[in-house]
Design an enzyme around this catalytic site. Sequence first.
Site, short mmCIF file in Angstrom:
data_model
loop_
_atom_site.label_atom_id
_atom_site.label_comp_id
_atom_site.label_asym_id
_atom_site.label_seq_id
_atom_site.Cartn_x
_atom_site.Cartn_y
_atom_site.Cartn_z
N GLY A 351 0.82 -1.20 0.00
CA GLY A 351 0.00 0.00 0.00
C GLY A 351 0.85 1.25 0.00
N GLY A 353 1.08 4.79 1.99
CA GLY A 353 0.58 5.52 3.16
C GLY A 353 0.98 6.97 3.10
N GLY A 356 4.86 7.07 2.86
CA GLY A 356 5.60 6.35 1.86
C GLY A 356 4.94 5.03 1.49
N SER A 357 5.62 4.26 0.63
CA SER A 357 5.06 2.99 0.18
C SER A 357 5.51 1.86 1.11
CB SER A 357 5.55 2.67 -1.23
OG SER A 357 5.42 3.82 -2.02
N VAL A 358 4.61 0.90 1.28
CA VAL A 358 4.93 -0.24 2.13
C VAL A 358 4.98 -1.50 1.28
CG1 VAL A 358 4.30 -1.47 4.22
CG2 VAL A 358 3.56 0.89 3.90
N LYS A 372 8.82 -0.18 4.90
CA LYS A 372 8.25 1.10 4.53
C LYS A 372 9.35 2.04 4.02
CE LYS A 372 4.89 2.91 6.72
NZ LYS A 372 3.68 3.68 6.69
N ASP A 469 -2.51 11.01 13.07
CA ASP A 469 -3.11 10.50 11.85
C ASP A 469 -3.85 9.19 12.12
OD1 ASP A 469 -3.80 10.68 9.21
OD2 ASP A 469 -1.94 9.81 8.45
#
Length: 637
Positions: A351, A353, A356-358, A372, A469
């Site tokens: 995904g 987020g 950044g990307s995971v 991540k 968040d």
Amino acid sequence: MRPELQQKPLFFFFFFIFLNFILWSWLTLDGVVSDPQTNLVRLWCDQNGDNDGSIMKEILNETFGDLRAQIKDQNKQFAIAQAVRANMPVFGLFQCRNYLSIADCLACFDVAAVNIRNCSKQAYGSRLVYDGCFLRYESSQQYDLATETAWGNIRCGNQTIIDSSTLASTVQQALTNLNTATPKMAGNFYAATKTPVPNSNNGLNIYAIAQCVGTLSQSGCQTCINSASARFQTCLTNSNSESYDTGCFMRYSTSSFFADNQTTDIKPFLKQQGSSSNNNKGVIIGIVIGCVVFVLFLLIALFIWIRPRKSQKRVPRGDMTGISKLKAPVNYNYRDLKSATKNFSSENKLGEGGFGSVYKGTLKNGKVVAVKKLTIRQSKRMEEEFESEVRLISNVHHRNLVRLLGCCSKGKTRILVYEYMEKTSLDRFLFGKKKGSLNWKQRYDIILGTARGLTYLHEEFHVRIIHRDIKTNNILLDDDLQPKIADFGLARLLPEEKSHLSTRFAGTLGYTAPEYAMHGQLSEKADVYSYGVVVLEIISGRRNNQLSIGGAAEGEFLLQKAWKLYQRGTHLSLVDDTLDPNEYDEEEVKKIIEIGLLCTQASAEIRPTMSQVVGLLQQGGLAEDIRPTMPLFIEID
Ligand SMILES: *[C@@H]1O[C@H](CO)[C@@H](O)[C@H](O)[C@H]1NC(C)=O
Ligand SMILES: *[C@@H]1O[C@H](CO)[C@@H](O)[C@H](O)[C@H]1NC(C)=O
Ligand SMILES: *[C@@H]1O[C@H](CO)[C@@H](O)[C@H](O)[C@H]1NC(C)=O
């Protein structure tokens, strides 16, 4: 000037060696188990961990094996050890009372090592105190911890029938002496005394000991002994009592629990305070030791003087070497992470987020992790704070918080490695493919667990962390569908001006608290607000920003709708249709909707704290006077 400064510690040092030598010679003479004193004082399980506690139990054998070997092979009565597997360190500490023989000490250890496993498999650490010994393990290095209010305690023994005021004053005297002397017994921090009770018919004595763990500093030991001896005030007239804290143990009794010839001569340590009168013997011993110490001092001063400056740095105490390193996050090799994620391939991407990307990664040892890759724009602030922030986050251990396993920096790339959650995030279970698959019990557990995780971040971890968040995509679910909050601590890496994103908020009634979205006023109550929105989403199975379709309530956002229904007393109709009404208690569901509304009140001050939320969730109904006030609705054009 220097002689005076050096003389004190040296004096203690040699006196201690002398005492130890005597003690040691008794201990090694006595190889037969007589009494390991395994009367239970307390078993305590640290339930604040996550499910990885079961992994710790596997690693325990290694840590404990090391501890046992040190006692047996090196005749130690105090030992620390550590083992790491799959980035999960387990730190162990063991101590037995110095009056025990090595055989008894080992016997006490063996009983403790079995019984400390009585904690549930979730336990993230444990402490076990017996009269004769103390064993503990934990996932982070806390050897320098002296006191903890959650743990320190006293156990008062039976009430005595003898004249209690004389007894109390004798006990007090014995404890005061131990309090003064024990922290000065450098190196092993242990003292045992026998004090006759004046005018007692049958020659009554008070036997008392005090002991600190060997990894404390002198002031740490003093702090612990102070708090342990203060606790005795409630039971000075009892025939025996034990008071303990993380770093120390004290006990007294009218019956002997160590041999008469095992007492410590603490007089010299009391005299340092100038409190008692000198006697001739003391003066002579003092002079002799003084001379010896002075000569040795001259030799050592000479030695230090001729040594190069560099080596004067303070060296950590014996076994401590290398331990402080582990507190820092594990550094992963960039190449390993690259191959673990098949070069950060899209097929491995879990995904995208806010930070950044995971990617899903499989390390060489077979362990699956979430990798991540941060895309936070480089800033000076981030460069400076990355390491300290990551160190902080990697020391956060709670079963409702995703564990940071380590990090990796290569050039400008920053990567964080987390534990992997097979079930992914809550939003998929509420709004995505798995919509409708969570039953009421599971939803309740997620609501409670998330509140616990936030309580830990806000109130229990030693640095307050505001998440900023909280939303359903940031709440991951483990195999048992227990929630784990992800991405905490990262918001602090954002550049200051970007840390509250009003653009994200514009036009929708989002997760962001109004005071934070509009004015950038940040407090933990902003998380409480977002949490309240999540609670309403979990109960309704609806996204907060999704307009309701059909029916009278058309065109309303979730929070508006919840508030309106609540005002009419019909908030039960908010509940997700996919939930089986036989599964839940209507009053309980109504209460939880009200808690959601309490959290989303317009005024940050009157929102409850997360620990209050945990309390409200667990108690029967809300008190009459707890009524949510109106949330703030922002007009949308
Ligand atoms: C660890 O120790 C416990 C108790 O001493 C024992 O029952 C268990 O089999 C051991 N496990 C391993 C993996 O050695
Ligand atoms: C641990 O469990 C065993 C078996 O249930 C019990 O006999 C023992 O007393 C327990 N020990 C402690 C310290 O609670
Ligand atoms: C201490 O006393 C015990 C008996 O209580 C005796 O066996 C032991 O030898 C004594 N130790 C010394 C060093 O006197």
